[in-house]
Design an enzyme around this catalytic site. Structure first.
Site, PDB file in Angstrom:
ATOM      1  N   LYS A   7       0.835  -1.213   0.000  1.00  0.00           N
ATOM      2  CA  LYS A   7       0.000   0.000   0.000  1.00  0.00           C
ATOM      3  C   LYS A   7       0.869   1.263   0.000  1.00  0.00           C
ATOM      4  O   LYS A   7       0.682   2.141  -0.830  1.00  0.00           O
ATOM      5  CB  LYS A   7      -0.931   0.022   1.222  1.00  0.00           C
ATOM      6  CG  LYS A   7      -1.904  -1.147   1.290  1.00  0.00           C
ATOM      7  CD  LYS A   7      -2.794  -1.077   2.530  1.00  0.00           C
ATOM      8  CE  LYS A   7      -2.037  -1.199   3.843  1.00  0.00           C
ATOM      9  NZ  LYS A   7      -1.331  -2.479   4.026  1.00  0.00           N
ATOM     10  N   ARG A  50      -9.833   0.270   8.783  1.00  0.00           N
ATOM     11  CA  ARG A  50      -9.332  -1.051   9.175  1.00  0.00           C
ATOM     12  C   ARG A  50     -10.424  -1.918   9.802  1.00  0.00           C
ATOM     13  O   ARG A  50     -10.147  -3.057  10.167  1.00  0.00           O
ATOM     14  CB  ARG A  50      -8.203  -0.921  10.203  1.00  0.00           C
ATOM     15  CG  ARG A  50      -6.956  -0.313   9.626  1.00  0.00           C
ATOM     16  CD  ARG A  50      -6.248  -1.315   8.744  1.00  0.00           C
ATOM     17  NE  ARG A  50      -4.986  -1.738   9.285  1.00  0.00           N
ATOM     18  CZ  ARG A  50      -3.822  -1.159   9.037  1.00  0.00           C
ATOM     19  NH1 ARG A  50      -3.765  -0.097   8.293  1.00  0.00           N
ATOM     20  NH2 ARG A  50      -2.725  -1.659   9.528  1.00  0.00           N
ATOM     21  N   ARG A  89      10.844  -1.976  11.383  1.00  0.00           N
ATOM     22  CA  ARG A  89       9.724  -1.457  12.177  1.00  0.00           C
ATOM     23  C   ARG A  89       9.507  -2.333  13.411  1.00  0.00           C
ATOM     24  O   ARG A  89       9.708  -3.541  13.338  1.00  0.00           O
ATOM     25  CB  ARG A  89       8.449  -1.460  11.316  1.00  0.00           C
ATOM     26  CG  ARG A  89       8.248  -0.151  10.591  1.00  0.00           C
ATOM     27  CD  ARG A  89       7.143  -0.206   9.595  1.00  0.00           C
ATOM     28  NE  ARG A  89       5.894  -0.782  10.080  1.00  0.00           N
ATOM     29  CZ  ARG A  89       4.758  -0.781   9.393  1.00  0.00           C
ATOM     30  NH1 ARG A  89       4.726  -0.227   8.198  1.00  0.00           N
ATOM     31  NH2 ARG A  89       3.666  -1.338   9.887  1.00  0.00           N
TER      32      ARG A  89
HETATM   33  P1  ADP Z   1       2.244  -1.874   3.228  1.00  0.00           P
HETATM   34  O1  ADP Z   1       2.195  -0.363   3.250  1.00  0.00           O
HETATM   35  O2  ADP Z   1       1.053  -2.471   2.554  1.00  0.00           O
HETATM   36  O3  ADP Z   1       2.503  -2.473   4.567  1.00  0.00           O
HETATM   37  P2  ADP Z   1       4.846  -1.541   1.863  1.00  0.00           P
HETATM   38  O4  ADP Z   1       4.578  -0.655   0.704  1.00  0.00           O
HETATM   39  O5  ADP Z   1       5.554  -0.964   3.039  1.00  0.00           O
HETATM   40  O6  ADP Z   1       3.478  -2.272   2.310  1.00  0.00           O
HETATM   41  O7  ADP Z   1       5.665  -2.822   1.320  1.00  0.00           O
HETATM   42  C1  ADP Z   1       6.088  -3.849   2.216  1.00  0.00           C
HETATM   43  C2  ADP Z   1       7.513  -4.285   1.839  1.00  0.00           C
HETATM   44  O8  ADP Z   1       7.470  -4.947   0.569  1.00  0.00           O
HETATM   45  C3  ADP Z   1       8.534  -3.149   1.681  1.00  0.00           C
HETATM   46  O9  ADP Z   1       9.797  -3.621   2.087  1.00  0.00           O
HETATM   47  C4  ADP Z   1       8.499  -2.847   0.182  1.00  0.00           C
HETATM   48  O10 ADP Z   1       9.759  -2.356  -0.272  1.00  0.00           O
HETATM   49  C5  ADP Z   1       8.227  -4.219  -0.412  1.00  0.00           C
HETATM   50  N1  ADP Z   1       7.395  -4.207  -1.632  1.00  0.00           N
HETATM   51  C6  ADP Z   1       6.336  -3.401  -1.923  1.00  0.00           C
HETATM   52  N2  ADP Z   1       5.801  -3.707  -3.121  1.00  0.00           N
HETATM   53  C7  ADP Z   1       6.520  -4.755  -3.609  1.00  0.00           C
HETATM   54  C8  ADP Z   1       6.469  -5.557  -4.818  1.00  0.00           C
HETATM   55  N3  ADP Z   1       5.526  -5.350  -5.760  1.00  0.00           N
HETATM   56  N4  ADP Z   1       7.368  -6.554  -4.951  1.00  0.00           N
HETATM   57  C9  ADP Z   1       8.299  -6.772  -4.001  1.00  0.00           C
HETATM   58  N5  ADP Z   1       8.408  -6.081  -2.851  1.00  0.00           N
HETATM   59  C10 ADP Z   1       7.535  -5.074  -2.648  1.00  0.00           C
HETATM   60  P1  ADP Z   2       0.713  -2.368   7.684  1.00  0.00           P
HETATM   61  O1  ADP Z   2      -0.267  -2.155   6.599  1.00  0.00           O
HETATM   62  O2  ADP Z   2       2.100  -2.662   7.218  1.00  0.00           O
HETATM   63  O3  ADP Z   2       0.217  -3.337   8.735  1.00  0.00           O
HETATM   64  P2  ADP Z   2       0.402   0.347   8.798  1.00  0.00           P
HETATM   65  O4  ADP Z   2       1.627   1.183   8.703  1.00  0.00           O
HETATM   66  O5  ADP Z   2      -0.767   0.684   7.973  1.00  0.00           O
HETATM   67  O6  ADP Z   2       0.921  -1.120   8.568  1.00  0.00           O
HETATM   68  O7  ADP Z   2      -0.086   0.265  10.310  1.00  0.00           O
HETATM   69  C1  ADP Z   2       0.786  -0.054  11.361  1.00  0.00           C
HETATM   70  C2  ADP Z   2      -0.019  -0.148  12.658  1.00  0.00           C
HETATM   71  O8  ADP Z   2      -0.607   1.119  12.958  1.00  0.00           O
HETATM   72  C3  ADP Z   2      -1.192  -1.126  12.638  1.00  0.00           C
HETATM   73  O9  ADP Z   2      -0.809  -2.471  12.922  1.00  0.00           O
HETATM   74  C4  ADP Z   2      -2.085  -0.534  13.737  1.00  0.00           C
HETATM   75  O10 ADP Z   2      -1.581  -0.840  15.017  1.00  0.00           O
HETATM   76  C5  ADP Z   2      -1.910   0.959  13.514  1.00  0.00           C
HETATM   77  N1  ADP Z   2      -2.908   1.482  12.553  1.00  0.00           N
HETATM   78  C6  ADP Z   2      -2.660   1.979  11.308  1.00  0.00           C
HETATM   79  N2  ADP Z   2      -3.803   2.362  10.722  1.00  0.00           N
HETATM   80  C7  ADP Z   2      -4.811   2.110  11.603  1.00  0.00           C
HETATM   81  C8  ADP Z   2      -6.212   2.272  11.592  1.00  0.00           C
HETATM   82  N3  ADP Z   2      -6.867   2.770  10.529  1.00  0.00           N
HETATM   83  N4  ADP Z   2      -6.901   1.871  12.697  1.00  0.00           N
HETATM   84  C9  ADP Z   2      -6.293   1.374  13.770  1.00  0.00           C
HETATM   85  N5  ADP Z   2      -4.977   1.176  13.852  1.00  0.00           N
HETATM   86  C10 ADP Z   2      -4.217   1.554  12.778  1.00  0.00           C
END
Ligand code: ADP
Ligand code: ADP
Ligand code: ZN
Length: 212
Positions: free
Chosen positions: A13, A85, A157
């Site tokens: 995302k 979420r 993280r």
């Molecule tokens: P999210 O916001 O959904 O948690 P991120 O954008 O932070 O996801 O991506 C999670 C991890 O995967 C990061 O280390 C990012 O560099 C990597 N990543 C994102 N998109 C891709 C892809 N299409 N292929 C491989 N790795 C990816």
């Molecule tokens: P990812 O998609 O990689 O799990 P995010 O960076 O979106 O991570 O979120 C990290 C953490 O922040 C979540 O696991 C949660 O604890 C909190 N968080 C983020 N967005 C929300 C939301 N909309 N509602 C509640 N908690 C949230």
């Protein structure tokens, strides 16, 4: 364009939303980034937020919506990354936007299976200075675990630990089914295959967003 991005942790995302923001010139709120910035503080709220995030649990809806409401208020274009979420959050947003006549124009749901999620998350590294996101398997920095732009050591993280990753995936599946149904019923949901490299996924997303 008023869009929310859904998808399990690690689906890409944050990565995609940044590309979309640049391509279409639309501003982004990532609730996860907002919480990570808050957690750098030492006050009560920082401690409270940390107590949820480090366990992989959702921060309470009231705290999250406060941030979201301020961001979306009176904007006719925006992107939300990581909100909603759960169903309550979706309803709070919907009610708020409806009254303003600025309802969402689409919801992009990025799909990815669990093995790939775990691989992406265990490989994720983030620059503590500029926030740039790397991946040790897919997009490593040029020099060992140091930001290409800032030269500072990259960090993992706090919630990208194995047991916390599992918990976040569990929470995601438990909470998101009704949210997906909610947007599907409104005709706003667009599923996008999250496999393949970053640019392949981006091309799929652009096809969905053109005209939104
Ligand atoms: P999210 O916001 O959904 O948690 P991120 O954008 O932070 O996801 O991506 C999670 C991890 O995967 C990061 O280390 C990012 O560099 C990597 N990543 C994102 N998109 C891709 C892809 N299409 N292929 C491989 N790795 C990816
Ligand atoms: P990812 O998609 O990689 O799990 P995010 O960076 O979106 O991570 O979120 C990290 C953490 O922040 C979540 O696991 C949660 O604890 C909190 N968080 C983020 N967005 C929300 C939301 N909309 N509602 C509640 N908690 C949230
Ligand atoms: Zn950096």
């Amino acid at each position: 364009m008023r869009i929310a991005f859904l998808g399990p942790p690690g689906a890409g995302k944050g990565t995609q939303v940044e590309l979309v923001s640049r391509e279409y010139g639309v501003s982004v709120l990532s609730t996860g980034d907002a919480f990570r910035a808050m957690m750098k503080g030492e006050d009560k709220l920082a401690q409270k937020v940390r107590s949820y995030v480090e366990k992989g649990e959702l921060v309470p809806d009231g705290v999250v919506f406060e941030i979201v409401r301020e961001f979306v208020d009176n904007k006719d274009s925006f992107i939300l990354d990581g909100y909603p979420r759960n169903l309550r959050q979706a309803e709070l947003l919907d009610d708020f936007l409806e009254v303003k006549g600025l309802a969402l124009t689409g919801v992009v749901n990025i799909l990815l299976d669990e093995d790939e999620i775990v691989k992406r998350l265990t490989g994720r590294l983030v620059c503590p200075q500029c926030g740039r996101v790397y991946n040790i398997y897919y997009s490593p920095p040029h020099k060992d675990e140091v930001c290409d732009d800032c030269g500072v050591p990259l960090e993992r993280r706090i919630d990208d630990e194995d047991d916390v990753i599992r918990q976040r995936i569990k929470v995601y599946h438990r909470e998101m089914k009704p949210v997906v149904d909610f947007y599907q019923r409104k005709g706003l949901l667009f599923n996008v295959d999250g496999t393949g490299d970053i640019h392949e996924v981006f091309e799929r997303i652009k096809k969905v967003l053109d005209g939104k």
